[in-house]
Write a protein that holds these residues in place. Structure first.
Motif, PDB file in Angstrom:
ATOM      1  N   LEU A 127       0.899  -1.169  -0.023  1.00 27.43           N
ATOM      2  CA  LEU A 127      -0.199  -0.167   0.261  1.00 27.43           C
ATOM      3  C   LEU A 127       0.990   1.702   0.060  1.00 27.43           C
ATOM      4  O   LEU A 127       2.093   1.240   1.199  1.00 27.43           O
ATOM      5  CB  LEU A 127      -0.690  -0.343   1.180  1.00 27.43           C
ATOM      6  CG  LEU A 127      -2.330   0.794   1.501  1.00 27.43           C
ATOM      7  CD1 LEU A 127      -3.121   0.666   0.428  1.00 27.43           C
ATOM      8  CD2 LEU A 127      -2.843   0.814   2.428  1.00 27.43           C
ATOM      9  N   LYS A 128       0.731   2.215  -1.059  1.00 31.03           N
ATOM     10  CA  LYS A 128       1.342   3.375  -1.350  1.00 31.03           C
ATOM     11  C   LYS A 128       0.135   4.500  -0.679  1.00 31.03           C
ATOM     12  O   LYS A 128      -0.370   4.661  -1.515  1.00 31.03           O
ATOM     13  CB  LYS A 128       1.953   3.734  -2.282  1.00 31.03           C
ATOM     14  CG  LYS A 128       2.758   2.773  -2.616  1.00 31.03           C
ATOM     15  CD  LYS A 128       4.034   2.879  -1.979  1.00 31.03           C
ATOM     16  CE  LYS A 128       5.319   2.041  -2.762  1.00 31.03           C
ATOM     17  NZ  LYS A 128       6.742   1.872  -2.173  1.00 31.03           N
ATOM     18  N   PRO A 129      -0.120   5.143   0.627  1.00 34.03           N
ATOM     19  CA  PRO A 129      -1.692   5.932   1.272  1.00 34.03           C
ATOM     20  C   PRO A 129      -1.133   7.105   0.810  1.00 34.03           C
ATOM     21  O   PRO A 129      -1.411   6.986   1.691  1.00 34.03           O
ATOM     22  CB  PRO A 129      -1.924   5.155   2.300  1.00 34.03           C
ATOM     23  CG  PRO A 129      -0.668   4.764   2.629  1.00 34.03           C
ATOM     24  CD  PRO A 129       0.217   3.921   2.132  1.00 34.03           C
ATOM     25  N   TYR A 130      -1.094   7.958  -0.414  1.00 37.14           N
ATOM     26  CA  TYR A 130       0.340   8.863   0.037  1.00 37.14           C
ATOM     27  C   TYR A 130      -1.372  10.066  -0.946  1.00 37.14           C
ATOM     28  O   TYR A 130      -1.757   9.261  -2.303  1.00 37.14           O
ATOM     29  CB  TYR A 130       1.110   9.086  -0.454  1.00 37.14           C
ATOM     30  CG  TYR A 130       2.420   8.630   0.272  1.00 37.14           C
ATOM     31  CD1 TYR A 130       2.304   8.013   1.847  1.00 37.14           C
ATOM     32  CD2 TYR A 130       2.733   7.301  -0.448  1.00 37.14           C
ATOM     33  CE1 TYR A 130       2.715   7.354   2.265  1.00 37.14           C
ATOM     34  CE2 TYR A 130       3.651   6.766   0.397  1.00 37.14           C
ATOM     35  CZ  TYR A 130       3.647   6.334   1.176  1.00 37.14           C
ATOM     36  OH  TYR A 130       4.491   5.406   2.257  1.00 37.14           O
ATOM     37  N   VAL A 131      -1.628  11.088  -0.399  1.00 39.77           N
ATOM     38  CA  VAL A 131      -2.588  12.130  -0.654  1.00 39.77           C
ATOM     39  C   VAL A 131      -2.266  13.342  -0.997  1.00 39.77           C
ATOM     40  O   VAL A 131      -1.699  13.886  -0.281  1.00 39.77           O
ATOM     41  CB  VAL A 131      -3.876  12.033  -0.391  1.00 39.77           C
ATOM     42  CG1 VAL A 131      -4.862  10.305  -1.415  1.00 39.77           C
ATOM     43  CG2 VAL A 131      -4.492  11.791   0.897  1.00 39.77           C
ATOM     44  N   GLU A 132      -2.184  13.956  -1.870  1.00 42.72           N
ATOM     45  CA  GLU A 132      -2.390  15.468  -1.696  1.00 42.72           C
ATOM     46  C   GLU A 132      -3.522  15.800  -1.676  1.00 42.72           C
ATOM     47  O   GLU A 132      -4.879  16.382  -2.513  1.00 42.72           O
ATOM     48  CB  GLU A 132      -1.733  16.268  -2.605  1.00 42.72           C
ATOM     49  CG  GLU A 132      -1.049  17.335  -2.568  1.00 42.72           C
ATOM     50  CD  GLU A 132       0.070  18.188  -3.435  1.00 42.72           C
ATOM     51  OE1 GLU A 132      -0.509  19.069  -4.152  1.00 42.72           O
ATOM     52  OE2 GLU A 132       0.504  17.548  -3.668  1.00 42.72           O
ATOM     53  N   PHE A 140      -2.587   8.478   4.367  1.00 42.13           N
ATOM     54  CA  PHE A 140      -3.644   7.392   6.128  1.00 42.13           C
ATOM     55  C   PHE A 140      -3.622   6.217   5.659  1.00 42.13           C
ATOM     56  O   PHE A 140      -2.633   5.726   4.832  1.00 42.13           O
ATOM     57  CB  PHE A 140      -4.406   7.331   4.422  1.00 42.13           C
ATOM     58  CG  PHE A 140      -5.389   7.089   3.179  1.00 42.13           C
ATOM     59  CD1 PHE A 140      -5.754   5.915   3.388  1.00 42.13           C
ATOM     60  CD2 PHE A 140      -4.547   7.316   1.893  1.00 42.13           C
ATOM     61  CE1 PHE A 140      -5.707   5.277   2.120  1.00 42.13           C
ATOM     62  CE2 PHE A 140      -4.604   6.855   0.955  1.00 42.13           C
ATOM     63  CZ  PHE A 140      -5.210   5.124   1.379  1.00 42.13           C
ATOM     64  N   ASP A 141      -3.871   5.757   7.099  1.00 42.00           N
ATOM     65  CA  ASP A 141      -4.022   4.333   7.309  1.00 42.00           C
ATOM     66  C   ASP A 141      -5.513   3.693   7.888  1.00 42.00           C
ATOM     67  O   ASP A 141      -6.168   4.103   8.522  1.00 42.00           O
ATOM     68  CB  ASP A 141      -3.343   5.169   8.829  1.00 42.00           C
ATOM     69  CG  ASP A 141      -2.964   2.884   9.269  1.00 42.00           C
ATOM     70  OD1 ASP A 141      -2.868   2.036   8.833  1.00 42.00           O
ATOM     71  OD2 ASP A 141      -2.428   2.952  10.444  1.00 42.00           O
ATOM     72  N   ALA A 237     -11.621   1.900  10.453  1.00 42.95           N
ATOM     73  CA  ALA A 237     -11.523   3.484  10.721  1.00 42.95           C
ATOM     74  C   ALA A 237     -10.089   3.350   9.839  1.00 42.95           C
ATOM     75  O   ALA A 237      -9.936   2.758   8.784  1.00 42.95           O
ATOM     76  CB  ALA A 237     -11.081   3.569  12.338  1.00 42.95           C
ATOM     77  N   ILE A 238     -10.258   5.210   9.315  1.00 42.39           N
ATOM     78  CA  ILE A 238      -9.096   5.485   8.005  1.00 42.39           C
ATOM     79  C   ILE A 238      -9.035   6.841   9.324  1.00 42.39           C
ATOM     80  O   ILE A 238      -9.698   7.698  10.038  1.00 42.39           O
ATOM     81  CB  ILE A 238      -9.615   6.145   7.350  1.00 42.39           C
ATOM     82  CG1 ILE A 238     -10.343   4.398   6.416  1.00 42.39           C
ATOM     83  CG2 ILE A 238      -8.005   6.631   6.815  1.00 42.39           C
ATOM     84  CD1 ILE A 238     -10.505   5.106   4.732  1.00 42.39           C
ATOM     85  N   THR A 239      -7.350   6.067   9.867  1.00 40.59           N
ATOM     86  CA  THR A 239      -7.070   7.865   9.929  1.00 40.59           C
ATOM     87  C   THR A 239      -5.993   8.939   9.165  1.00 40.59           C
ATOM     88  O   THR A 239      -5.420   7.647   8.129  1.00 40.59           O
ATOM     89  CB  THR A 239      -5.918   6.921  10.998  1.00 40.59           C
ATOM     90  OG1 THR A 239      -4.998   6.207  11.063  1.00 40.59           O
ATOM     91  CG2 THR A 239      -6.517   6.944  12.382  1.00 40.59           C
ATOM     92  N   ILE A 240      -5.408   9.692   9.842  1.00 44.57           N
ATOM     93  CA  ILE A 240      -4.342  10.451   8.387  1.00 44.57           C
ATOM     94  C   ILE A 240      -4.008  11.517   9.332  1.00 44.57           C
ATOM     95  O   ILE A 240      -3.776  11.616  10.234  1.00 44.57           O
ATOM     96  CB  ILE A 240      -5.539  11.319   7.691  1.00 44.57           C
ATOM     97  CG1 ILE A 240      -4.509  12.063   5.916  1.00 44.57           C
ATOM     98  CG2 ILE A 240      -6.199  12.338   8.261  1.00 44.57           C
ATOM     99  CD1 ILE A 240      -5.511  12.398   5.507  1.00 44.57           C
ATOM    100  N   ARG A 241      -2.042  11.155   8.980  1.00 46.57           N
ATOM    101  CA  ARG A 241      -1.301  12.465   9.235  1.00 46.57           C
ATOM    102  C   ARG A 241      -0.599  12.917   8.419  1.00 46.57           C
ATOM    103  O   ARG A 241      -0.263  12.406   6.689  1.00 46.57           O
ATOM    104  CB  ARG A 241      -0.558  12.202  10.189  1.00 46.57           C
ATOM    105  CG  ARG A 241       0.237  10.824   9.340  1.00 46.57           C
ATOM    106  CD  ARG A 241       1.909   9.896   9.795  1.00 46.57           C
ATOM    107  NE  ARG A 241       2.887   9.325   9.636  1.00 46.57           N
ATOM    108  CZ  ARG A 241       3.804   9.428   9.136  1.00 46.57           C
ATOM    109  NH1 ARG A 241       3.543  10.786   8.790  1.00 46.57           N
ATOM    110  NH2 ARG A 241       3.722   7.943   7.766  1.00 46.57           N
TER     111      ARG A 241
END
Length: 464
Positions: A127-132, A140-141, A237-241
Motif C-alpha cells: 500500500l502506498k497511501p499518499y494523497v495531496e 492515510f492508514d 476506521a481510517i486515520t490520516i497524518r
C-alpha cells in the motif's frame, strides 16, 4: 579484526572522503614528490616548437565538500502521491472526515474497499497511501477488513496431488487476478522471493481458485496456501497524518533559517563550485576542495548523530563535508616533470601497504571518473583547459574502461600506474591549480567487505 572507520567526517555525516596515504606536500624527495626546487631546467622544446619548464607541487586537500540535489524518490516517490482530483470518489469523504476529527464505520462499502485497493502497487499488494489535499501531502492508514495470503514456511510433507498447482507447465493462467495472486506468493527467477498477497476486496476468480487449490509449487517446493483476514470485526476506521520532510526525503531536512549565515554561505560556495565538474557523475553535482570549514559548521554538525539534508533558497540539497585522512590509505602519490619534454609531467600512484593503519592485502583497485590516476585540467582566463594524457604505464587499455565513464585498474603491492600529462602549449607563464581525485579499495585479512577510501589532491603547476 573490527572494520575501521576509514571514511570519517565532521559530525558523523553520511558520506565522507579519505585522503591518500603518505606525504603529499612540497618537501622534495618525499614519496618521489617533486617540491619544485628541481622543476626548472634548460631542456629544449617539447617537440611542437614550444618551450617552458614546469615547477610542480603536490598539495594535500584538508576537506572535500560534495553537494547535489538528492532524488525526490529517496523517501516517498512523488509519483505515488495522488492529487485530490484523482482520489476515488468513495474515499474523499472518509479522508475529509478523518482530517476533521476521525472516520469510523461498521459497514464499509465495497466501493470504499476498492478505493483503498487502488493505492496498492506490485503483486504483493503493498500500500502506498499518499494523497495531496489542498496542497498538503498526507498518508492515510485504513483499518479495514483485508484479505491476506502467503505460503507456509515449511514445505508440505503430505498433500493431495490434485489440489497442487505445479510450477512447470501450469503457469499459463487465463485470469489476470489469479496470475497476480500466484506470482505474489511464489518465488520465481533468481531475484524474486516469496511474498504476501493483500487486498481489501478479494477477486471472485481468486476465491474460485482457492476452492480448487490448497498448495502451490515453486523453486522451494510444494507449500500450503495460508489465508487470513485482518480487521475482520468492526468498528473500522481510517486515520490520516501530514507527511513530514523526514517522510518525504527519508531523513530530516534542515531549513537555512536554522543554519548560521556563515555556514549557508559555505554551502552556497560548494553548490557553485565547478572544481571537478567534468569528472562528476551528473551535472547537478558539485565538488569543492576547501582548506577549512567554518567553526559554526563544526558546532552545528557535532550536535547531530544522523545525516540530514538542507533546504537552501527553497531547494533541498545533500551537502557532505568530508575530512581527508591521509594516514589511512595504503597508497603513495608522486609527481615529477618529464625528462624529455618541457611541458609534460608524470603522476604516479602505487599501493603502499606500509602506509596503512593495520594489516592490508591486495589487490588494490583504483577508480576515477574519466581517467586514471585522475582526469586533470586547469583554468586560464575563465576557460577550462584539459591536461591531455599522452602516455600511461601500468594502466590497461583505452580509458575509461566502464560504461559509466569510470576508469578502473587493479594493482598488487610492488606495482604502480603512471600517466604523463601535457600542459597546453599556449598556456602562458604563471602558476595554475589542478585538482584531482581517485578512489581505492583493498582487502583486510579475514574481513568482508573490503575497505575503501578516496584520495583528493591539488597540483600547483608553475609554467616558467
Amino acid at each position: 579484526m573490527e572494520r575501521r572507520a576509514l571514511l570519517t567526517a565532521i559530525g558523523g555525516s553520511a558520506v565522507a572522503l579519505s585522503g591518500c596515504a603518505g606525504e603529499a606536500g612540497p618537501d622534495p624527495g618525499t614519496n618521489g614528490t617533486d617540491g619544485g626546487a628541481n622543476g626548472t631546467d634548460d631542456r629544449s622544446d617539447d617537440g611542437d616548437g614550444t618551450t617552458g619548464s614546469l615547477v610542480l607541487e603536490l598539495r594535500p586537500v584538508p576537506h572535500v565538500v560534495t553537494a547535489y540535489e538528492p532524488s525526490p524518490s529517496r523517501g516517498i516517490d512523488p509519483e505515488y502521491v495522488v492529487p485530490e482530483s484523482e482520489v476515488p470518489d468513495a474515499l474523499r469523504e472518509p479522508l475529509a472526515a478523518a482530517l476533521d476529527g476521525g472516520f469510523e464505520t461498521d459497514d464499509p462499502s465495497d466501493a470504499l474497499l476498492a478505493a483503498v485497493d487502488a493505492f496498492r502497487v506490485y503483486d504483493r499488494g503493498e500500500l502506498k497511501p499518499y494523497v495531496e489535499i489542498d496542497g498538503t501531502r498526507y498518508a492515510f492508514d485504513p483499518m479495514l477488513p483485508t484479505f491476506t495470503a502467503e505460503l507456509a514456511d515449511e514445505p508440505a510433507e503430505e498433500y493431495d496431488e490434485e489440489r497442487v498447482l505445479r510450477e512447470a507447465g501450469q503457469r499459463d493462467l487465463d485470469d489476470a487476478a489469479v496470475e497476480t495472486f500466484v506470482n505474489a506468493l511464489t518465488a520465481y527467477g533468481p531475484n524474486v522471493a516469496r511474498g504476501e498477497y493483500r487486498r481489501c476486496v478479494r477477486p471472485e476468480s481468486v476465491a474460485v481458485f482457492l476452492e480448487e487449490y490448497d498448495y502451490l509449487e515453486d523453486g522451494r517446493g510444494v507449500s500450503r496456501i495460508e489465508t487470513a483476514v485482518e480487521n475482520e470485526e468492526p468498528p473500522y476506521a481510517i486515520t490520516i497524518r501530514e507527511l513530514t520532510d523526514g517522510d518525504l526525503w527519508d531523513r530530516p531536512v534542515v531549513d537555512e533559517a536554522a543554519i548560521d549565515d556563515e555556514v549557508v554561505a559555505f554551502f552556497e560556495r560548494a553548490l557553485a563550485s565547478d572544481h571537478r565538474a567534468p569528472a562528476l557523475r551528473t551535472p547537478d553535482r558539485s565538488q569543492l576542495f576547501a582548506d577549512d570549514v567554518p567553526d559554526a559548521y563544526e558546532a552545528f554538525a557535532a550536535g547531530r548523530d544522523e545525516p540530514v539534508y538542507y533546504r537552501i533558497d527553497g531547494t533541498v540539497y545533500s551537502v557532505i563535508v568530508g575530512e581527508s585522512r591521509y594516514d589511512r590509505l595504503p597508497v603513495s602519490v608522486s609527481v615529477a616533470p618529464s625528462e624529455d619534454a618541457a611541458r609534460q609531467f608524470s603522476l604516479t600512484v602505487a599501493p603502499a601497504p606500509e602506509n596503512a593503519d593495520g594489516d592490508v592485502e591486495g589487490p588494490y583497485t583504483f577508480t576515477s571518473r574519466g581517467a586514471l590516476p585522475s582526469a586533470l585540467w586547469t583554468f586560464h582566463e575563465g576557460e577550462r583547459r584539459s591536461l591531455e594524457i599522452v602516455e600511461t604505464e601500468g594502466v590497461e587499455g583505452p580509458q575509461p574502461r566502464r560504461s559509466d565513464g569510470e576508469a578502473l585498474e587493479s594493482l598488487t603491492a610492488g606495482d604502480e600506474m603512471a600517466a604523463t600529462y601535457r600542459v597546453p602549449s599556449d598556456l602562458p607563464t604563471g602558476t595554475y591549480a589542478s585538482r584531482g581525485l581517485f578512489h581505492v579499495s583493498w582487502g583486510v585479512p579475514d574481513q568482508t567487505p573490503s575497505e575503501h577510501g578516496s584520495c583528493p589532491f591539488e597540483l600547483a603547476i608553475a609554467v616558467e
